[in-house]
Structures are given as C-alpha cells and as structure tokens.
Write a protein that holds these residues in place. Structure first.
Motif, PDB file in Angstrom:
ATOM      1  N   GLY A  11       0.828  -1.214   0.000  1.00 51.06           N
ATOM      2  CA  GLY A  11       0.000   0.000   0.000  1.00 51.06           C
ATOM      3  C   GLY A  11       0.855   1.252   0.000  1.00 51.06           C
ATOM      4  O   GLY A  11       1.689   1.440   0.893  1.00 51.06           O
ATOM      5  N   GLY A  12       0.628   2.093  -1.010  1.00 52.63           N
ATOM      6  CA  GLY A  12       1.433   3.311  -1.149  1.00 52.63           C
ATOM      7  C   GLY A  12       0.642   4.574  -0.845  1.00 52.63           C
ATOM      8  O   GLY A  12       0.734   5.572  -1.551  1.00 52.63           O
ATOM      9  N   ASN A  36      -1.832   0.746  -7.748  1.00 56.41           N
ATOM     10  CA  ASN A  36      -2.005   1.802  -8.757  1.00 56.41           C
ATOM     11  C   ASN A  36      -0.775   2.700  -8.732  1.00 56.41           C
ATOM     12  O   ASN A  36       0.333   2.235  -8.770  1.00 56.41           O
ATOM     13  CB  ASN A  36      -3.275   2.606  -8.461  1.00 56.41           C
ATOM     14  N   SER A  40      -2.808   7.102  -4.609  1.00 51.61           N
ATOM     15  CA  SER A  40      -3.983   7.120  -5.464  1.00 51.61           C
ATOM     16  C   SER A  40      -5.240   6.705  -4.704  1.00 51.61           C
ATOM     17  O   SER A  40      -6.332   6.678  -5.255  1.00 51.61           O
ATOM     18  CB  SER A  40      -3.775   6.183  -6.664  1.00 51.61           C
ATOM     19  N   SER A  43      -5.580   8.839   0.442  1.00 53.90           N
ATOM     20  CA  SER A  43      -4.610   9.876   0.810  1.00 53.90           C
ATOM     21  C   SER A  43      -4.508  10.991  -0.228  1.00 53.90           C
ATOM     22  O   SER A  43      -3.874  12.000   0.019  1.00 53.90           O
ATOM     23  CB  SER A  43      -3.215   9.255   1.013  1.00 53.90           C
ATOM     24  N   ASN A  46      -8.028  14.209   0.098  1.00 54.24           N
ATOM     25  CA  ASN A  46      -8.738  14.510   1.355  1.00 54.24           C
ATOM     26  C   ASN A  46      -8.524  15.966   1.781  1.00 54.24           C
ATOM     27  O   ASN A  46      -7.841  16.729   1.105  1.00 54.24           O
ATOM     28  CB  ASN A  46      -8.282  13.530   2.441  1.00 54.24           C
ATOM     29  N   THR A 222       1.561  -2.741  -8.955  1.00 54.74           N
ATOM     30  CA  THR A 222       1.876  -4.092  -8.468  1.00 54.74           C
ATOM     31  C   THR A 222       0.911  -4.414  -7.333  1.00 54.74           C
ATOM     32  O   THR A 222       0.975  -3.826  -6.256  1.00 54.74           O
ATOM     33  CB  THR A 222       3.338  -4.151  -7.962  1.00 54.74           C
ATOM     34  N   ALA A 224      -0.982  -6.844  -4.575  1.00 52.57           N
ATOM     35  CA  ALA A 224      -0.877  -8.062  -3.760  1.00 52.57           C
ATOM     36  C   ALA A 224      -2.125  -8.897  -4.007  1.00 52.57           C
ATOM     37  O   ALA A 224      -3.250  -8.393  -3.903  1.00 52.57           O
ATOM     38  CB  ALA A 224      -0.768  -7.702  -2.286  1.00 52.57           C
ATOM     39  N   ALA A 252      -0.752  -2.085   4.731  1.00 48.18           N
ATOM     40  CA  ALA A 252      -1.166  -0.676   4.840  1.00 48.18           C
ATOM     41  C   ALA A 252      -2.049  -0.339   3.648  1.00 48.18           C
ATOM     42  O   ALA A 252      -1.794   0.610   2.914  1.00 48.18           O
ATOM     43  CB  ALA A 252       0.069   0.224   4.883  1.00 48.18           C
ATOM     44  N   GLY A 275     -16.120   9.577   0.908  1.00 44.07           N
ATOM     45  CA  GLY A 275     -16.255  11.028   1.078  1.00 44.07           C
ATOM     46  C   GLY A 275     -15.850  11.693  -0.223  1.00 44.07           C
ATOM     47  O   GLY A 275     -15.228  11.069  -1.094  1.00 44.07           O
ATOM     48  N   ALA A 310     -14.445  19.615   1.353  1.00 43.14           N
ATOM     49  CA  ALA A 310     -14.534  18.157   1.533  1.00 43.14           C
ATOM     50  C   ALA A 310     -15.620  17.818   2.532  1.00 43.14           C
ATOM     51  O   ALA A 310     -15.886  18.584   3.457  1.00 43.14           O
ATOM     52  CB  ALA A 310     -13.185  17.608   2.005  1.00 43.14           C
ATOM     53  N   GLY A 382      -9.619   5.751   9.435  1.00 42.62           N
ATOM     54  CA  GLY A 382     -10.872   6.492   9.294  1.00 42.62           C
ATOM     55  C   GLY A 382     -10.678   7.911   8.798  1.00 42.62           C
ATOM     56  O   GLY A 382     -10.068   8.160   7.757  1.00 42.62           O
ATOM     57  N   MET A 383     -11.157   8.874   9.596  1.00 38.75           N
ATOM     58  CA  MET A 383     -11.115  10.288   9.190  1.00 38.75           C
ATOM     59  C   MET A 383      -9.778  10.937   9.526  1.00 38.75           C
ATOM     60  O   MET A 383      -9.617  12.131   9.348  1.00 38.75           O
ATOM     61  CB  MET A 383     -12.205  11.065   9.923  1.00 38.75           C
ATOM     62  N   GLY A 385      -6.422   9.553   8.909  1.00 36.22           N
ATOM     63  CA  GLY A 385      -5.252   8.849   8.384  1.00 36.22           C
ATOM     64  C   GLY A 385      -4.087   9.747   8.003  1.00 36.22           C
ATOM     65  O   GLY A 385      -2.933   9.322   8.059  1.00 36.22           O
ATOM     66  N   ILE A 386      -4.383  10.989   7.601  1.00 41.78           N
ATOM     67  CA  ILE A 386      -3.279  11.891   7.284  1.00 41.78           C
ATOM     68  C   ILE A 386      -2.665  12.371   8.598  1.00 41.78           C
ATOM     69  O   ILE A 386      -1.455  12.261   8.810  1.00 41.78           O
ATOM     70  CB  ILE A 386      -3.768  13.069   6.413  1.00 41.78           C
TER      71      ILE A 386
END
Ligand SMILES: Cc1cc2nc3c(=O)[nH]c(=O)nc-3n(C[C@H](O)[C@H](O)[C@H](O)COP(=O)(O)OP(=O)(O)OC[C@H]3O[C@@H](n4cnc5c(N)ncnc54)[C@H](O)[C@@H]3O)c2cc1C
Length: 418
Positions: A11-12, A36, A40, A43, A46, A222, A224, A252, A275, A310, A382-383, A385-386
C-alpha cells in the motif's frame, strides 16, 4: 519479478509511505508495492487537516439518532446504502456499542495521545529541506450557523479542553479577524489553535520520492493477490508481478485491508466510508485558516494555489461511483456560511472521492497479527489517516525492531473485533 526483501509494505498511501520512511531510517531494506500509483487512494484528495481537535470518535452518544434521521435525506452528510451484508451489520452493531458515553471517554485520550505524538513528527517532517508540502500550523475554525449547532460545538470545545486540547469559543467578529476580513454568516465558532493543514498528495508524493532516493524499492502497478504461509509466518506475498519473500510484512492497504486479510483468514472489521472533495483554483476570498462548516459537515481548506471543499460519509462498500447529488450538497452548503462565495463562479480543478478506512470504535488497527508473527497491520485510520500517518509509521518501525513502542498499542489490536 522474483524478489526478496527485509520489510514489504503493501500500500502506497500516507500510512504505507510513512511506514517505509521510518523503517528506512532504521537502515532496513524496504520494498513498497502499490496496485495503482503512489497516493492514489484515500490519501490523495482529502481535506489535509492535522487535527488533534478531532479526538472525539465518530461513534459518540447521539450519533445513532442523527444517523437514522440523516438516512432519509439523500443530500445529508451521512448515508448507508441499504444492503444485506454481514460485515456491515457486524460493523454497525459494534458501532452502536461504541456510541456509549463510557466508550467515547475511553477513546478520546487514546486518539488525543496519538494525534499529539504525530504532531511532533509533523514538525520534524515539515522542517526537512527536501520536503515541501504546504504544512501550515495556524489552527482550525469550526463555525456554526444555528443556535443548536453552536451549543453542540461549545459543548465539544469544553470536552476537548477537559482533555487538554486547546479550544477557544469565539464571537463572529473574532472569526472575521482570524480569517482576515472574510464575511461569514456564523453565529459563533470555536478556534482550535494547535491544528495544522497541508497538501496530502504533495506530502505523500514528496516523501515517496525522498525514500526512493534513500534506497527504498517502490513497485507501482503491483497488486498483492494473496499469501503463502508456513506455521506462524507469512513467507510469500503473491503479486501481479510475481512472488515476493519478506521477513516482515506491513499491511497498509487502507479501505481494502479487510478484503486482502481474508486470504489469511484474518478478520478486520473495517467499512469503507466514501467522502468527496471538490478542489478549485484559490479565490481571493479563500479562508486562510481551514474552516469547518459544522452543521453541514463540510470543511474548506486553503491549499497553496487551490481551495478544497470536503465532506460527506457514505457507507456503500468499496463502490467508488460519484453521487453527484452529494457533491452538489457540499457545494450548496457554502453560501449558507460564506455568503460572498458562490461555488458556481469558481474555477474547478477536480471532483474526487475516496474511501476512508473506518473501524466501528474510531481507533486504527495497528499491531502484529494474532496468528502471524511477521505480519503487522497498519490500517483503519478512518477520518484521521493523514493526521496519524507519521506516528503510525514510527510505531510500525518500532514493532519491526521489536522495540517497546512509544505508545501502548493494546487499544489498537487489529483483531479486537474478531
Ligand atoms: C473526503 C475525505 C476527507 C478526509 N479528510 C481528512 C483530513 O482532513 N485529515 C485526515 O487526517 N484524514 C482525512 N481523511 C482520511 C484519510 O484520507 C485516510 O484516513 C488516509 O488517507 C488513509 O491512508 P492509508 O494510507 O491507510 O490509505 P490509502 O491512502 O487509501 O492507501 C492505501 C493504498 O493501498 C493500495 N492498495 C490497496 N489494495 C492493494 C493491493 N492488494 N496491493 C497493493 N496495493 C494495494 C491502494 O491503491 C492505496 O493506494 C479524509 C478522507 C476523505 C475521503
């Protein structure tokens, strides 16, 4: 691709890239795979808020009643797509339980401590010369246009103060002064001076470029697909570009985590909560401090040359379709609070949707899996993550090192709902 690595991060997004950063700082050989492009998922578009002020989980007293009322209004800030889905029902059941007063008071200090620990790391990241992501710590303003909204906002401010978060209840004139003359229709507001904001896409992309230069292997496009195990170890991750053997694996993958974990028979109780954001070229009357239009549950964030609106939360599974009615509801709420701003007259850059990875109790899933010693889950933010991505990355690196973690991870046990 046949590949071997010390730590494989799947996860990127903000969480995966921050984990890779702190792991690399320990000198580890790190590989990131992203199905992707980097950043993408959720993150990307938002609101970019770093918010210790948001330490009250979504599951709070009164939410069930509010949620039921909102469900009958297609333009409301909260919506559940009616469907028979065992995981959704289990999630809602746990969410209902987490709305109890006692549960909320247990969650607040846990979220607050994570947020403040992350805030310190944000200061360090923002000071790095090679990273420029528009980090600004000038607080956040919640504004209210109804007496009831204001009453609830003031109560929340008092609650936050009682937990050591700075909050100032302010009059309309002070809102105008803080926002450098911006006209609002607010009856009053709450100013949270410790909050900050940034451009999330610029942050994740810049950090990804930085870690790549520092030796982290990043494989884009790539995906998983599944896992091979031996006893208490995950030995191989099968991807669309071949197998990767890793001594440690960090999951992640945001809102997709529960689906991927199923291959390992791990139950992660997560619901994707869709959202939307709408980004415009920055108008001359853009707020300078992020402005939460409280009753509408819409936030306006100044982001460099742009301005982002947002909001909304829709439990509709992993479906990424854009519901234009809900986007319109976000736009329609603006003149109610900012009478001089007409979104129809603004220059549109992008309409976006993303899936917040939401747990029923509002706490992330962070820790080693119960069944596999070398698998670490870092999802379910959730709300927040950043806000919480740096501290999550740091804690992941401490887990991999088998160090004592800076924060007790007991409340975040990934399989606590199983
Ligand atoms: C409208 C909106 C506003 C928000 N505002 C804020 C805010 O102001 N402040 C805040 O802190 N948070 C905010 N959030 C929440 C925040 O965006 C998320 O919590 C955060 O981005 C989650 O980061 P993540 O890295 O866990 O997930 P993501 O960014 O979704 O990253 C997960 C990545 O995993 C990849 N992936 C999935 N499956 C696989 C696979 N099988 N193989 C390889 N890769 C895979 C995905 O492609 C994705 O890139 C908001 C969210 C929304 C939707």
């Amino acid at each position: 691709m046949e590949h071997e690595t010390e730590v494989l991060v799947i996860g990127g997004g903000a969480v995966g890239i921050c984990s890779a950063y702190y792991l690399r700082r320990q000198g580890r050989h790190v590989t990131v795979i992203e199905k992707n492009e980097i950043c993408s998922g959720s993150s990307y578009g938002n609101a970019g808020l770093i918010v210790p002020s948001h330490s009250v989980p979504l599951a709070a007293p009164g939410m069930i009643l509010k949620g039921i009322k909102w469900m009958f209004n297609p333009a409301s800030p909260f919506y559940i797509k009616p469907r028979f889905d065992g995981e959704l029902l289990a999630w809602l059941w746990r969410f209902r339980r987490a709305c109890a007063v006692g549960c909320m008071h247990k969650a607040i200090p846990v979220i607050r401590d994570l947020s403040f620990a992350s805030l310190q790391l944000w200061d360090q990241l923002a000071a790095m010369e090679s990273l420029d992501f528009g980090y600004t710590q000038n607080g956040m303003l919640a504004v209210f246009k109804t007496p009831k909204g204001l009453e609830e906002g003031v109560a929340e401010a008092r609650l936050m103060q009682s937990y050591g978060v700075d909050a100032r209840v302010i009059e309309p004139a002070e809102i105008q002064a803080l926002e450098q003359g911006l006209q609002t229709a607010a009856l009053g507001g709450v100013y949270y001076p410790q909050d900050a904001h940034l451009d999330p896409q610029r942050f994740v992309s810049a950090l990804a470029r930085y870690i790549e230069k520092e030796g982290v292997n990043i494989h884009r496009s790539t995906e998983a697909l599944g896992f091979e195990t031996a006893g208490r170890k995950v030995t191989i991750v099968q991807t669309t570009r071949g197998a990767i053997a890793a001594a440690n694996i960090v999951l992640a993958t945001g809102a997709w985590s529960s689906v991927i974990a199923r291959d390992l028979k791990i139950k992660l109780l997560l619901q994707p909560a869709k959202g939307y954001s709408v980004t415009f070229k920055r108008p001359s009357n853009c707020p300078v401090i992020p402005l939460g239009m409280a009753e509408a549950r819409v936030v306006v964030t100044p982001m460099g040359d742009s301005m982002r609106l947002a909001g909304t939360l829709e439990l509709a599974g992993l479906d990424l379709t854009i519901n234009r009615r809900r986007v319109q509801a976000i736009l329609d709420s603006v003149p109610d609070y900012l009478p001089d701003m007409d979104p129809r007259a603004l220059d549109l850059i992008e309409i976006w949707r993303g899936l917040r990875p939401c747990t029923p109790d509002g706490l992330p899933l962070l820790g080693r899996s119960r069944n596999y010693d070398n698998l670490i889950v870092a999802a379910g933010h959730g709300m927040l993550g950043i806000s919480l991505s740096p501290i999550t990355g740091k804690l992941v690196s401490q887990l991999v090192a088998n160090d004592t973690t800076a924060i007790d991870l007991t409340p975040f046990r990934p399989e606590r709902f199983a």
